[in-house]
Design a protein around this motif. Sequence first.
Motif, mmCIF file in Angstrom:
data_model
loop_
_atom_site.group_PDB
_atom_site.id
_atom_site.type_symbol
_atom_site.label_atom_id
_atom_site.label_comp_id
_atom_site.label_asym_id
_atom_site.label_seq_id
_atom_site.Cartn_x
_atom_site.Cartn_y
_atom_site.Cartn_z
ATOM 1 N N GLU A 170 2.649 1.669 -3.379
ATOM 2 C CA GLU A 170 1.513 2.003 -4.475
ATOM 3 C C GLU A 170 1.086 3.672 -4.090
ATOM 4 O O GLU A 170 0.967 4.385 -5.037
ATOM 5 N N ALA A 192 0.766 -1.286 0.179
ATOM 6 C CA ALA A 192 0.094 -0.204 0.100
ATOM 7 C C ALA A 192 0.787 1.222 0.021
ATOM 8 O O ALA A 192 0.591 2.117 -0.651
ATOM 9 N N THR A 193 2.187 1.281 0.736
ATOM 10 C CA THR A 193 2.925 2.246 0.977
ATOM 11 C C THR A 193 3.617 2.533 -0.608
ATOM 12 O O THR A 193 3.661 3.883 -0.881
#
Length: 609
Positions: free
Chosen positions: A22, A19-20
């Motif tokens: 992305e 997530a980070t």
Amino acid sequence: MCGITGWVGFARDLTRERATVEAMTATMRERGPDDGATWSAQHAALGHRRLAVIDIEGGAQPMVADTPDGQVVLTYSGEVYNFVELRQELRRRGHEFRTASDTEVVLRSYLEWGDALVDRLNGMYAFAIWDARAERLLLVRDRLGVKPLYLYRTADGVLFGSEPKAILANPLAKPRIGLNGLRELFAYSKTVGEAVWAGMRELKPGRLAVMDRSGLRERTYWQLEAKPHEDDTETTSERIRELMDDIMRRQLVSDVPQCVLLSGGLDSSALTGLAAQHLTPLRTFAVDFVGQTDNFTADVLQDSPDAPFVRDVAQHVGTDHTDIVLDHSELADPEVRRAAVAARDIPIGLGDMDNSLYLLSKAVREHSTVAISGESADEVFGGYWWFHDPGVQRGNLYPWVSGPGGKQSVGRPLLRKELSDQLDIGTFLRDGYAAVRAESPVLHGEDPHERRMRRISYAHLTRFLPYMLDRKDRMSMAVGLEVRVPFCDHRLVEYVFNAPWAMKTHDGREKSLLRSAVADVIPRSVAQRRKSPYPSTQELKYVMALQEQVEELLNDRSNPTFNIIDTTWAREIVSREPGSLNRVDRLFTERLLDIAAWLSSHRLELHLT
């Protein structure tokens, strides 16, 4: 062109940080509007946003090469202009290619030559290669710094990205700015390698960095050197033309529509004439302002409007030309200012010249994906007026801040007095220029004037040019437009850097060598035209709009802008007649508004002690 980012951490499992990664990649959506992807392993994660220019279908990234000992993965931004020749050589050495992209050529070049691939590349690029065989990250930036690349050390590795915003999207990077960062913001110069944000820096042009378990190491693979110039003036002019012909042939390779940004000056007109020998029809675009030609007023920097010269070139060459005509309300639109400041990450812009470049790029992008620009010819060939001023030549400040306007800028009461005293911009600039002069290569036996001019040229190529290239890259890539800069070809820069100053001014004018090299492809009017800077609007309604926006800021007593800016100075600017504000007044008024836009969009930490 694209945007790249990544994270190496040896004390964590980065497959859990998708997530980070992305989020870091998503910050550069405008740089790469066509596609985006990430790749991750235990200790490395790479992100890529793609602007598809060569091999639209086959050049997706991050690009992976599988080897018997592990994967080698590339995330790459830019263009390598000699990729066709390199691919042929690599095929002879046994490499097989799945795509027609220059990306795969860079990846295969690493597999063949390792870090030594940097010596074989001709182009503008910034890229990262994760070599799982050795758990090793290679970071590379092109020789002149056309494409940006930023680094941020962490406790167990490094973050990197094409822009600071990609790094700041990672919680490990704190958006802090201290006194040194503020000095960079207000000094109108660029300390090579500095990035304003605390803990962050740029990889310097012509350098590579390696990150592995033993730490981060860097080395220089290219730098300017002082060498004897053996050619006479005529031969030098002919050699420059040969180089320019080859450069244009290489840089006009593309699978998407191309154009030339035409200003009517010598640099862009020369490129237009040369490009027309390869592209038919050739599209050109110019920026102009409503009423500028009819109401133009000459000043010390610009003695003529651009439009008549643009028309002369378009007719002489036979281009399919479009003028992008802007009015004062477009230029003064706060949303445009916010977009321009966001593109640069920091408020170091040139006011309406940034806003107009952003709007020009946005309009051009509707027709072309690649644009050719004359940026850097002034630094390479000695075009700016201050190159030719004896007082500036002997000064102890950077030449671009040594003239009347620049000296006004250094002592300007823009900042609150206590902050201005802390920053001491004058000393910062003098120390910086002294360091540049000491760093500059010299040639044994050169007379004092030639040596002085070599040092001034070196300062421009290593300090001023990076500032201008960053501006061009950010404003264009903010709308997904790739801008190529032929005058930054390192072969041309090396050759002209060593030509004597007397030869560079052999006809008594600026950029003599370039003028003689391209005389046959430009109209007579352009050949005779005096150097003119990037255009700025002269519309008083624009100045009035700036004053109104400053007044709105002053009415908001809680605005954090005035933790930095002196309110007395701001009120004085608002109270004056619009016509009484000169270029320096306007530039600093714009800087105030840029700072306000920046502070409103960043939760940054200012450390002023």
